[in-house]
Design a protein around this motif. Sequence first.
Motif, PDB file in Angstrom:
ATOM      1  N   ARG A  34    -107.547 -64.768  41.053  1.00  0.00           N
ATOM      2  CA  ARG A  34    -107.428 -65.757  41.933  1.00  0.00           C
ATOM      3  C   ARG A  34    -107.106 -66.541  40.274  1.00  0.00           C
ATOM      4  O   ARG A  34    -107.103 -68.209  40.182  1.00  0.00           O
ATOM      5  CB  ARG A  34    -108.516 -66.659  41.939  1.00  0.00           C
ATOM      6  CG  ARG A  34    -108.681 -65.859  43.904  1.00  0.00           C
ATOM      7  CD  ARG A  34    -110.086 -65.837  44.661  1.00  0.00           C
ATOM      8  NE  ARG A  34    -111.555 -65.870  43.499  1.00  0.00           N
ATOM      9  CZ  ARG A  34    -111.315 -64.640  43.627  1.00  0.00           C
ATOM     10  NH1 ARG A  34    -111.450 -63.283  44.474  1.00  0.00           N
ATOM     11  NH2 ARG A  34    -113.006 -64.589  42.942  1.00  0.00           N
ATOM     12  N   GLY A  35    -107.251 -66.446  39.011  1.00  0.00           N
ATOM     13  CA  GLY A  35    -107.005 -67.370  37.743  1.00  0.00           C
ATOM     14  C   GLY A  35    -107.869 -66.722  36.635  1.00  0.00           C
ATOM     15  O   GLY A  35    -108.091 -64.587  37.338  1.00  0.00           O
ATOM     16  N   PRO A  36    -107.950 -66.727  35.516  1.00  0.00           N
ATOM     17  CA  PRO A  36    -108.110 -65.829  34.173  1.00  0.00           C
ATOM     18  C   PRO A  36    -110.112 -65.923  34.454  1.00  0.00           C
ATOM     19  O   PRO A  36    -109.306 -64.088  33.444  1.00  0.00           O
ATOM     20  CB  PRO A  36    -108.441 -67.102  33.120  1.00  0.00           C
ATOM     21  CG  PRO A  36    -108.040 -68.682  33.903  1.00  0.00           C
ATOM     22  CD  PRO A  36    -107.673 -68.269  35.542  1.00  0.00           C
ATOM     23  N   GLY A  37    -110.686 -65.896  35.205  1.00  0.00           N
ATOM     24  CA  GLY A  37    -112.002 -65.452  34.991  1.00  0.00           C
ATOM     25  C   GLY A  37    -112.019 -64.236  35.921  1.00  0.00           C
ATOM     26  O   GLY A  37    -112.354 -62.944  35.634  1.00  0.00           O
ATOM     27  N   SER A  38    -110.969 -64.416  36.945  1.00  0.00           N
ATOM     28  CA  SER A  38    -111.193 -62.962  38.249  1.00  0.00           C
ATOM     29  C   SER A  38    -110.751 -62.301  37.542  1.00  0.00           C
ATOM     30  O   SER A  38    -110.706 -61.188  37.803  1.00  0.00           O
ATOM     31  CB  SER A  38    -111.509 -63.401  39.083  1.00  0.00           C
ATOM     32  OG  SER A  38    -109.979 -64.315  39.210  1.00  0.00           O
TER      33      SER A  38
ATOM     34  N   ALA B   6    -108.478 -71.482  29.758  1.00  0.00           N
ATOM     35  CA  ALA B   6    -108.637 -72.080  31.157  1.00  0.00           C
ATOM     36  C   ALA B   6    -107.839 -73.448  31.033  1.00  0.00           C
ATOM     37  O   ALA B   6    -107.021 -73.086  32.250  1.00  0.00           O
ATOM     38  CB  ALA B   6    -110.217 -71.386  32.043  1.00  0.00           C
TER      39      ALA B   6
ATOM     40  N   VAL C 193    -117.713 -66.923  36.609  1.00  0.00           N
ATOM     41  CA  VAL C 193    -116.226 -66.176  36.194  1.00  0.00           C
ATOM     42  C   VAL C 193    -115.183 -67.642  37.699  1.00  0.00           C
ATOM     43  O   VAL C 193    -114.449 -67.908  36.910  1.00  0.00           O
ATOM     44  CB  VAL C 193    -116.041 -65.115  37.681  1.00  0.00           C
ATOM     45  CG1 VAL C 193    -114.917 -64.610  38.165  1.00  0.00           C
ATOM     46  CG2 VAL C 193    -116.632 -63.731  36.592  1.00  0.00           C
TER      47      VAL C 193
ATOM     48  N   LEU D  36    -114.545 -70.435  35.484  1.00  0.00           N
ATOM     49  CA  LEU D  36    -113.226 -70.506  34.851  1.00  0.00           C
ATOM     50  C   LEU D  36    -111.709 -70.762  35.401  1.00  0.00           C
ATOM     51  O   LEU D  36    -111.074 -71.127  35.371  1.00  0.00           O
ATOM     52  CB  LEU D  36    -113.156 -69.178  33.610  1.00  0.00           C
ATOM     53  CG  LEU D  36    -114.209 -69.268  32.659  1.00  0.00           C
ATOM     54  CD1 LEU D  36    -113.809 -67.120  32.101  1.00  0.00           C
ATOM     55  CD2 LEU D  36    -113.481 -70.336  31.532  1.00  0.00           C
ATOM     56  N   ASP D  37    -112.172 -69.873  36.932  1.00  0.00           N
ATOM     57  CA  ASP D  37    -111.199 -70.103  37.835  1.00  0.00           C
ATOM     58  C   ASP D  37    -110.757 -71.449  37.748  1.00  0.00           C
ATOM     59  O   ASP D  37    -109.675 -72.170  38.571  1.00  0.00           O
ATOM     60  CB  ASP D  37    -111.267 -69.461  38.733  1.00  0.00           C
ATOM     61  CG  ASP D  37    -110.852 -67.667  38.544  1.00  0.00           C
ATOM     62  OD1 ASP D  37    -110.411 -67.122  37.618  1.00  0.00           O
ATOM     63  OD2 ASP D  37    -111.004 -66.999  39.857  1.00  0.00           O
TER      64      ASP D  37
ATOM     65  N   HIS E  99    -109.309 -73.397  35.421  1.00  0.00           N
ATOM     66  CA  HIS E  99    -108.024 -73.255  35.264  1.00  0.00           C
ATOM     67  C   HIS E  99    -106.977 -73.966  36.403  1.00  0.00           C
ATOM     68  O   HIS E  99    -105.318 -74.288  36.353  1.00  0.00           O
ATOM     69  CB  HIS E  99    -106.762 -71.829  35.447  1.00  0.00           C
ATOM     70  CG  HIS E  99    -105.740 -71.480  35.192  1.00  0.00           C
ATOM     71  ND1 HIS E  99    -105.393 -70.392  36.167  1.00  0.00           N
ATOM     72  CD2 HIS E  99    -105.372 -70.730  33.975  1.00  0.00           C
ATOM     73  CE1 HIS E  99    -103.958 -70.585  35.934  1.00  0.00           C
ATOM     74  NE2 HIS E  99    -104.232 -70.726  34.843  1.00  0.00           N
TER      75      HIS E  99
END
Lengths: 268, 268, 268
Positions: B235-239, C38, C242, C245-246, C249
């Motif tokens: 769902r974004g760079p973290g996940s 992000a 997590v 960051l999502d 972003h």
Amino acid sequence: MHSLDPAAHLTRVRATTPLVHNITNHVAMNPMANVLLALGASPAMVHAREEAAEFAALAGALTLNIGTLSPHWLDAMDDAARAATAAGTPWVLDPVAVGATRFRREAGDRLLALAPSVIRGNASEILALAERTGGGRGVDSTAAPEGAEAAAASLARRSGAVVAVTGERDLVTDGTRLARVAGGHPLMPRVTALGCSLSGVVGAFLAGAEDPFAATVAALASYAVAGEQAGEAARGPGSFAVAFLDALHALDATTLTEHARLELTDAP
Amino acid sequence: MHSLDPAAHLTRVRATTPLVHNITNHVAMNPMANVLLALGASPAMVHAREEAAEFAALAGALTLNIGTLSPHWLDAMDDAARAATAAGTPWVLDPVAVGATRFRREAGDRLLALAPSVIRGNASEILALAERTGGGRGVDSTAAPEGAEAAAASLARRSGAVVAVTGERDLVTDGTRLARVAGGHPLMPRVTALGCSLSGVVGAFLAGAEDPFAATVAALASYAVAGEQAGEAARGPGSFAVAFLDALHALDATTLTEHARLELTDAP
Amino acid sequence: MHSLDPAAHLTRVRATTPLVHNITNHVAMNPMANVLLALGASPAMVHAREEAAEFAALAGALTLNIGTLSPHWLDAMDDAARAATAAGTPWVLDPVAVGATRFRREAGDRLLALAPSVIRGNASEILALAERTGGGRGVDSTAAPEGAEAAAASLARRSGAVVAVTGERDLVTDGTRLARVAGGHPLMPRVTALGCSLSGVVGAFLAGAEDPFAATVAALASYAVAGEQAGEAARGPGSFAVAFLDALHALDATTLTEHARLELTDAP
């Protein structure tokens, strides 16, 4: 006989938010800080020789890890260990890959001579240290749990430290007593620095503890239970690492008491 | 003609758990270790000059990354590269931002002269290196894939290294052959150090490989397929970062064979 | 009166992808790079004295963080700050634990004398700095928000920097204006280096900004809104990191405008 009630130790950590001073390797710094924060402790990473001793005297516990060593850092570790000892502050030695190079063997000898409160390593590391103090049976005995138990107990008696050997099944000994701690999850060795971070957790449990042996057992039991719970939600090492921090943060005394799997016996 | 069967290389990595010695930047150390563990390799970060050469001789592969350089580390990299070469151990150069400062240009020259087995960088980095060896066309050609291909092939011929240029579409060349590797995901450049970590993965694939060109292609193909699969869940760079480790851990030879998108041609 | 429209600042960051040069601590390097990526900025970690000044002059902003300090790094920070100032590049000072040891107090004094554009810290750090410049009320006032506001405004006037104090509720002052920024989530202090990473975000917002005060407020507001949104999905500090960051972003100008909770007043 001291109690092994790990929940009482977890409750103390949560109530006191101990400041844990770590001089650790570059890979472990970030996850170790996150593990300590998730647990409810207060981590600090301070390695300059200009301040390491001053800072160590302020902390509730100190941990030293030789994973990514350099001569400057080793000097700072030496200073910090002496300051901790002078202040009555417990400290943990994590002898990462101590047998791999001459530099590491010498670093291990130097730090071991400063009388750590606890030594935590995997079986190979503990056997390498035990052998250097004359009490091991050689690295070949790595595979045999009994070999690790005897070497750990011997190292504990010679060094005066509590010795924790972690792996598929953990053991803790002070040379007289020996505890086995079951739990954890097969993905744990697939996440970097979880072992190093555990040394920080041992530090947090040592701060303010009367019995370093029982405190170390409680730290390992908390880790093992959080690891088991994290494994239920994980789809691989990435999601395991995330779930582990969540599980450690959520761990409470009741859950720990219910799920901890401990065995207490005499040391060999 | 050598086979480009990437699945055979992945199977070898999984079967041999190669020890990969990395002297890498501070940002990449942790994710690179996690990527290597997820892949099934055994990472070690050892940078002190007192032990770098000794350790390099024990490893299956060495990787050197100049991302957060200092003079001491550069000396240790030099020692380690010489020890690896003397032991017949393959090593990877990751010339991070090599064109940005005089210190980096000189570091790049120094390490390039030590004959890396593989050089992996983005187009700007490879073009900067190629230009310094007299074979590039200037940084202006960054945008044109053909410019990168010609520069990479020229650099490969002059240096004797396999050259890998990674970006939206990857290319690998040994100066004679050229492979293009498609795949990956647009979020990959939004997660720090995934490129640096790929250099570690190239190291893991080089250990025990007969053909460094085919091993490098297999490493890039594995990364690209894992990246595509991670992108489906992110769902974004973290996940994405979490899903990428899970996907790399779950990647098997069958999936790699089915999903790898490779083109093999002659080098320009 | 300058506008406090934070969305305009976010739009500029996204449009310009500012290069942010950071000399930060070992714990923060990785998450800070991921936070900046992000957000849509371009992070670089460069700390060697051989290149720090040269690199600082290339960047859109510089950030200096004394979290894991050493004398060499402090010299490089000094060089980089002078180069940034000479090039008209804004720079941020993050005085981590500045009151804890003599080495840190001296480092704080030395960097403060180089005229940072923005100082970002928690209440204890800002109070410690303010006291050293003769404008604080002592650390005992940490608990009282009014104490932090007066100390921050005084430090801003004496240093010429915008001062940001972050915590449960953030404040920003240039000595004349004072903004309060609400938002965030209770799990934020349980994830390591989120505060340090925020200093990088402030750097990204400063690059190309006309009004450093408004840019700093916009950075803090973006962080607070992303934190709130991440909190909705989090089950603990692992999943929070997590989701953060999502969320950063995914943050867009409209969402920021709708959810930012700002108060603008005169500085005390």
